[in-house]
Design an enzyme around this catalytic site. Structure first.
Site, short mmCIF file in Angstrom:
data_model
loop_
_atom_site.label_atom_id
_atom_site.label_comp_id
_atom_site.label_asym_id
_atom_site.label_seq_id
_atom_site.Cartn_x
_atom_site.Cartn_y
_atom_site.Cartn_z
CB CYS A 6 -4.01 -4.52 8.61
SG CYS A 6 -4.67 -4.10 7.13
CB CYS A 18 -0.87 -0.02 1.26
SG CYS A 18 -2.05 1.35 1.36
N1 SAH Z 1 -6.90 1.30 3.00
C1 SAH Z 1 -8.19 1.09 3.57
C2 SAH Z 1 -8.50 -0.35 3.93
C3 SAH Z 1 -7.43 -1.16 4.58
S1 SAH Z 1 -7.04 -0.83 6.26
C4 SAH Z 1 -8.40 2.03 4.73
O1 SAH Z 1 -7.51 2.77 5.06
O2 SAH Z 1 -9.49 2.05 5.28
C5 SAH Z 1 -8.46 -1.31 7.18
C6 SAH Z 1 -8.60 -0.58 8.50
O3 SAH Z 1 -7.66 -1.05 9.47
C7 SAH Z 1 -8.36 0.92 8.39
O4 SAH Z 1 -9.29 1.62 9.16
C8 SAH Z 1 -6.96 1.03 8.96
O5 SAH Z 1 -6.68 2.33 9.36
C9 SAH Z 1 -7.02 0.03 10.08
N2 SAH Z 1 -5.71 -0.41 10.60
C10 SAH Z 1 -4.58 -0.66 9.92
N3 SAH Z 1 -3.59 -1.05 10.73
C11 SAH Z 1 -4.12 -1.06 11.97
C12 SAH Z 1 -3.59 -1.37 13.26
N4 SAH Z 1 -2.33 -1.74 13.42
N5 SAH Z 1 -4.44 -1.26 14.31
C13 SAH Z 1 -5.73 -0.88 14.16
N6 SAH Z 1 -6.27 -0.58 12.98
C14 SAH Z 1 -5.48 -0.65 11.88
#
Ligand code: SAH
Length: 346
Positions: free
Chosen positions: A333, A112
């Site tokens: 994620c 990403c």
């Molecule tokens: N790019 C998209 C979808 C993928 S991330 C987006 O930004 O929405 C899916 C969700 O997980 C998003 O809300 C992202 O901010 C959150 N996320 C990613 N890493 C995380 C983590 N370590 N802890 C909590 N939420 C996280």
């Protein structure tokens, strides 16, 4: 080069089949083999003539994704899968089992480029977009592996779906087509960090899918500190785009808010969130941040998270704390893919 036949919408496939000189109903048959029975070879399409199958074989290929790893949570039955794509890249998907059915969270890109500070998926940058068939493949393979139907799909894994807009839209069309797997649009959620022009594009499609907006900050300044995309699209514009989506589709927006202790979980943050959300017909999903080893963000403790939630609830905001799933397997994620890459380069 052969064409990726699983990436065609029903209408597109009808055109392709017509060009091959076959009758229109053949498109329905082929589509059913690809998206309902989900076969991986043309051989298996036994109601088509040998000649036609050979012709398809010469022009098209059926790309599938192969499982390389599966982790199963002993806490709640959540499964995490790592799939290898035809070019050797790997992506991860998650299966969550709920009373109302099986829900799969898929990746939309390899890596990403959005750069959110707390997210493991973005650390190595963007490798490439996934095709519609690679997004579908994650769901089809999981169905095959568990021998059960998937009823809900969330596009919340690695990648920014609206940064891969064309393929993402094709994927939604195929996934929800009555001739294919036919998942109800209402059972599909797409999560975005807020690519404003694409939110307007998506609203025009008048789909019944849920839009989840990654908010993570209650002011432009705070959001910018966690999400570089906020430098490009201001909070005010993102919220206007969400209002527009709701106006066009009637679908209530879900706001996601990953809580980072000492960064966005103070009383002041709660008050600012209330200001933003109280006039909106929406749902707020609080996600205590999943710590990743590359960053030193920590999550609020249970009591703090609950206080934060109660404060918002008192002001009439519809809010839940996301139930933690699969905490004992590389939960956050992008973590599984990263740990796999770390191993394979040793
Ligand atoms: N790019 C998209 C979808 C993928 S991330 C987006 O930004 O929405 C899916 C969700 O997980 C998003 O809300 C992202 O901010 C959150 N996320 C990613 N890493 C995380 C983590 N370590 N802890 C909590 N939420 C996280």
């Amino acid at each position: 080069m052969k064409k990726d036949i699983r990436a065609y919408t029903y209408e597109e496939l009808q055109k392709e089949i017509k060009i091959l000189g076959e009758k229109a109903f053949r498109a329905k048959q082929v589509y059913e083999w690809l998206h309902q029975k989900q076969v991986d070879t043309f051989e298996e399409m036994t109601n088509l003539s040998r000649n036609f199958r050979k012709q398809l074989e010469e022009e098209y290929e059926i790309l599938s994704v192969d499982m390389v790893q599966r982790q199963e949570s002993s806490l709640d039955g959540t499964n995490k899968f790592l799939f290898r794509l035809h070019d050797g890249n790997v992506v991860e998907s998650v299966l969550m089992r709920y009373q109302h059915g099986n829900s799969v969270c898929i990746s939309s890109q390899v890596g990403c480029r959005m750069g959110c500070r707390f997210c493991a998926s973005t650390i190595g940058g963007l490798e490439r977009n996934l095709s519609a068939s690679e997004m579908l493949g994650q769901i089809y393979q999981i169905q095959k592996i568990i021998g059960e139907r998937v009823s809900n799909v969330v596009i919340m894994g690695t990648g920014e779906p609206l940064d891969n807009y064309e393929n993402f839209l094709k994927f939604i069309r195929i996934l929800t087509d009555e001739h294919g797997l036919h998942i109800s649009q209402r059972n599909v959620t797409v999560s975005t960090c807020g690519i404003v022009p694409r939110i307007y594009d998506l609203a025009k499609e008048h789909l019944q899918i849920t839009l989840a907006l990654s908010l993570h900050g209650s002011t432009q300044e705070k959001r910018r500190q966690l999400m570089p995309v906020a430098n490009k699209y201001e909070l005010r514009e993102v919220l206007e785009a969400c209002d527009h989506y709701f106006g066009e589709t009637g679908r209530r927006i879900t706001f996601e808010y990953s809580m980072v202790h000492g960064v966005n979980d103070t009383d002041e943050d709660a008050d600012e969130l209330i200001t933003i959300l109280k006039s909106r017909n929406c749902h707020l999903n609080l996600i205590p941040v999943n710590p990743i080893k590359e960053r030193n963000f920590i999550r609020p403790d249970k009591k703090n998270a609950l206080n934060f939630k109660n404060k918002l609830e008192k002001c009439g905001i519809n809010v839940t704390i996301r139930r933690e799933m699969g905490a004992d397997i590389d939960g956050a994620c992008g973590q599984l893919r990263r740990s796999y890459q770390g191993r394979s380069t040793l």
